[in-house]
Motif scaffolding. Structure first.
Motif, PDB file in Angstrom:
ATOM      1  N   ARG A  76       0.821  -1.217   0.000  1.00 23.70           N
ATOM      2  CA  ARG A  76       0.000   0.000   0.000  1.00 23.70           C
ATOM      3  C   ARG A  76       0.853   1.264   0.000  1.00 23.70           C
ATOM      4  NH1 ARG A  76      -3.605  -3.020   4.007  1.00 23.70           N
ATOM      5  NH2 ARG A  76      -5.219  -3.867   2.648  1.00 23.70           N
ATOM      6  N   LEU A  77       1.952   1.242   0.749  1.00 23.98           N
ATOM      7  CA  LEU A  77       2.866   2.385   0.769  1.00 23.98           C
ATOM      8  C   LEU A  77       3.477   2.611  -0.612  1.00 23.98           C
ATOM      9  CD1 LEU A  77       4.382   4.558   2.402  1.00 23.98           C
ATOM     10  CD2 LEU A  77       6.137   2.833   2.839  1.00 23.98           C
ATOM     11  N   THR A  78       3.854   1.542  -1.273  1.00 25.01           N
ATOM     12  CA  THR A  78       4.412   1.650  -2.622  1.00 25.01           C
ATOM     13  C   THR A  78       3.386   2.219  -3.592  1.00 25.01           C
ATOM     14  OG1 THR A  78       5.861  -0.222  -2.192  1.00 25.01           O
ATOM     15  CG2 THR A  78       5.511   0.367  -4.487  1.00 25.01           C
ATOM     16  N   MET A  79       2.161   1.746  -3.518  1.00 22.91           N
ATOM     17  CA  MET A  79       1.116   2.256  -4.410  1.00 22.91           C
ATOM     18  C   MET A  79       0.821   3.730  -4.122  1.00 22.91           C
ATOM     19  SD  MET A  79       0.303   0.049  -6.601  1.00 22.91           S
ATOM     20  CE  MET A  79       1.959  -0.595  -6.598  1.00 22.91           C
ATOM     21  N   ALA A  80       0.773   4.111  -2.852  1.00 27.93           N
ATOM     22  CA  ALA A  80       0.512   5.511  -2.492  1.00 27.93           C
ATOM     23  C   ALA A  80       1.632   6.412  -3.004  1.00 27.93           C
ATOM     24  CB  ALA A  80       0.364   5.651  -0.979  1.00 27.93           C
ATOM     25  N   LEU A  81       2.880   5.997  -2.836  1.00 30.57           N
ATOM     26  CA  LEU A  81       4.005   6.790  -3.335  1.00 30.57           C
ATOM     27  C   LEU A  81       3.996   6.879  -4.856  1.00 30.57           C
ATOM     28  CD1 LEU A  81       6.869   5.623  -0.972  1.00 30.57           C
ATOM     29  CD2 LEU A  81       5.770   7.872  -1.029  1.00 30.57           C
ATOM     30  N   THR A  82       3.570   5.812  -5.516  1.00 31.04           N
ATOM     31  CA  THR A  82       3.487   5.824  -6.972  1.00 31.04           C
ATOM     32  C   THR A  82       2.432   6.822  -7.440  1.00 31.04           C
ATOM     33  OG1 THR A  82       4.155   3.509  -7.044  1.00 31.04           O
ATOM     34  CG2 THR A  82       3.079   4.387  -9.006  1.00 31.04           C
ATOM     35  N   VAL A  83       1.267   6.797  -6.825  1.00 34.88           N
ATOM     36  CA  VAL A  83       0.196   7.735  -7.197  1.00 34.88           C
ATOM     37  C   VAL A  83       0.621   9.163  -6.873  1.00 34.88           C
ATOM     38  CG1 VAL A  83      -2.175   8.439  -6.654  1.00 34.88           C
ATOM     39  CG2 VAL A  83      -1.637   6.025  -7.000  1.00 34.88           C
ATOM     40  N   PHE A  84       1.225   9.372  -5.721  1.00 36.94           N
ATOM     41  CA  PHE A  84       1.696  10.697  -5.338  1.00 36.94           C
ATOM     42  C   PHE A  84       2.738  11.213  -6.333  1.00 36.94           C
ATOM     43  CE2 PHE A  84       4.790  13.311  -2.968  1.00 36.94           C
ATOM     44  CZ  PHE A  84       3.952  14.372  -2.628  1.00 36.94           C
ATOM     45  N   GLY A  85       3.673  10.371  -6.697  1.00 30.03           N
ATOM     46  CA  GLY A  85       4.701  10.759  -7.661  1.00 30.03           C
ATOM     47  C   GLY A  85       4.115  11.079  -9.025  1.00 30.03           C
ATOM     48  N   LYS A  86       3.118  10.322  -9.436  1.00 24.44           N
ATOM     49  CA  LYS A  86       2.478  10.558 -10.732  1.00 24.44           C
ATOM     50  C   LYS A  86       1.732  11.890 -10.713  1.00 24.44           C
ATOM     51  CE  LYS A  86       1.333   9.208 -14.833  1.00 24.44           C
ATOM     52  NZ  LYS A  86       2.332   9.124 -15.895  1.00 24.44           N
ATOM     53  N   CYS A  87       1.067  12.188  -9.606  1.00 23.29           N
ATOM     54  CA  CYS A  87       0.362  13.471  -9.485  1.00 23.29           C
ATOM     55  C   CYS A  87       1.341  14.641  -9.513  1.00 23.29           C
ATOM     56  CB  CYS A  87      -0.463  13.504  -8.190  1.00 23.29           C
ATOM     57  SG  CYS A  87      -1.871  12.377  -8.206  1.00 23.29           S
ATOM     58  N   ILE A  88       2.433  14.517  -8.799  1.00 20.37           N
ATOM     59  CA  ILE A  88       3.452  15.580  -8.809  1.00 20.37           C
ATOM     60  C   ILE A  88       4.031  15.737 -10.214  1.00 20.37           C
ATOM     61  CG2 ILE A  88       5.758  16.206  -7.947  1.00 20.37           C
ATOM     62  CD1 ILE A  88       3.558  16.639  -5.919  1.00 20.37           C
ATOM     63  N   ASN A  89       4.263  14.638 -10.883  1.00 19.33           N
ATOM     64  CA  ASN A  89       4.805  14.671 -12.238  1.00 19.33           C
ATOM     65  C   ASN A  89       3.835  15.380 -13.184  1.00 19.33           C
ATOM     66  OD1 ASN A  89       6.311  14.236 -14.519  1.00 19.33           O
ATOM     67  ND2 ASN A  89       5.892  12.038 -14.617  1.00 19.33           N
ATOM     68  N   LEU A  90       2.549  15.093 -13.081  1.00 23.73           N
ATOM     69  CA  LEU A  90       1.561  15.735 -13.942  1.00 23.73           C
ATOM     70  C   LEU A  90       1.446  17.226 -13.625  1.00 23.73           C
ATOM     71  CD1 LEU A  90      -1.222  13.009 -14.019  1.00 23.73           C
ATOM     72  CD2 LEU A  90       0.331  13.659 -15.866  1.00 23.73           C
ATOM     73  N   LYS A  91       1.505  17.561 -12.352  1.00 28.82           N
ATOM     74  CA  LYS A  91       1.391  18.974 -11.927  1.00 28.82           C
ATOM     75  C   LYS A  91       2.584  19.786 -12.430  1.00 28.82           C
ATOM     76  CE  LYS A  91       0.855  21.940  -7.941  1.00 28.82           C
ATOM     77  NZ  LYS A  91       0.802  22.026  -6.489  1.00 28.82           N
ATOM     78  N   LEU A  92       3.779  19.266 -12.284  1.00 24.43           N
ATOM     79  CA  LEU A  92       4.984  19.991 -12.695  1.00 24.43           C
ATOM     80  C   LEU A  92       5.167  19.985 -14.206  1.00 24.43           C
ATOM     81  CD1 LEU A  92       7.544  18.846  -9.972  1.00 24.43           C
ATOM     82  CD2 LEU A  92       6.285  20.997 -10.090  1.00 24.43           C
ATOM     83  N   GLY A  93       4.554  19.049 -14.874  1.00 26.83           N
ATOM     84  CA  GLY A  93       4.686  18.957 -16.326  1.00 26.83           C
ATOM     85  C   GLY A  93       3.846  19.986 -17.055  1.00 26.83           C
ATOM     86  N   MET A  94       2.854  20.566 -16.400  1.00 23.62           N
ATOM     87  CA  MET A  94       1.957  21.521 -17.070  1.00 23.62           C
ATOM     88  C   MET A  94       2.554  22.857 -17.162  1.00 23.62           C
ATOM     89  SD  MET A  94      -1.683  20.409 -15.587  1.00 23.62           S
ATOM     90  CE  MET A  94      -2.753  19.733 -16.800  1.00 23.62           C
TER      91      MET A  94
END
Length: 74
Positions: free
Chosen positions: A56-74
């Protein structure tokens, strides 16, 4: 001074060599039975609660990282 160093060296050797060693049991057969059991649980969760928390920690960090990546990519 030399005698003190020799005494300290002998004391440290005695302390290290006389320390009790832990007896380690071979748990391979039990672990193989646990992970090869056909009980419907995915292999990455068969280790118990610790595996579930890590998953669960791995999945949460993956989703968090993906959200940060999408936010910074815009």
């Amino acid at each position: 001074m030399y005698k003190q160093l020799m005494g300290l060296q002998q004391l440290s050797r005695r302390t290290i060599s006389s320390s009790a060693r832990r007896q380690v049991d071979n748990m391979v057969k039990e672990k193989q039975k646990l992970f090869q059991a056909n009980n419907g649980i995915p292999v990455h969760l068969k280790g118990g609660a610790k595996d579930a928390i890590l998953y669960r920690l791995t999945m949460a960090l993956t989703v968090f990282g993906k959200c940060i990546n999408l936010k910074l990519g815009m």
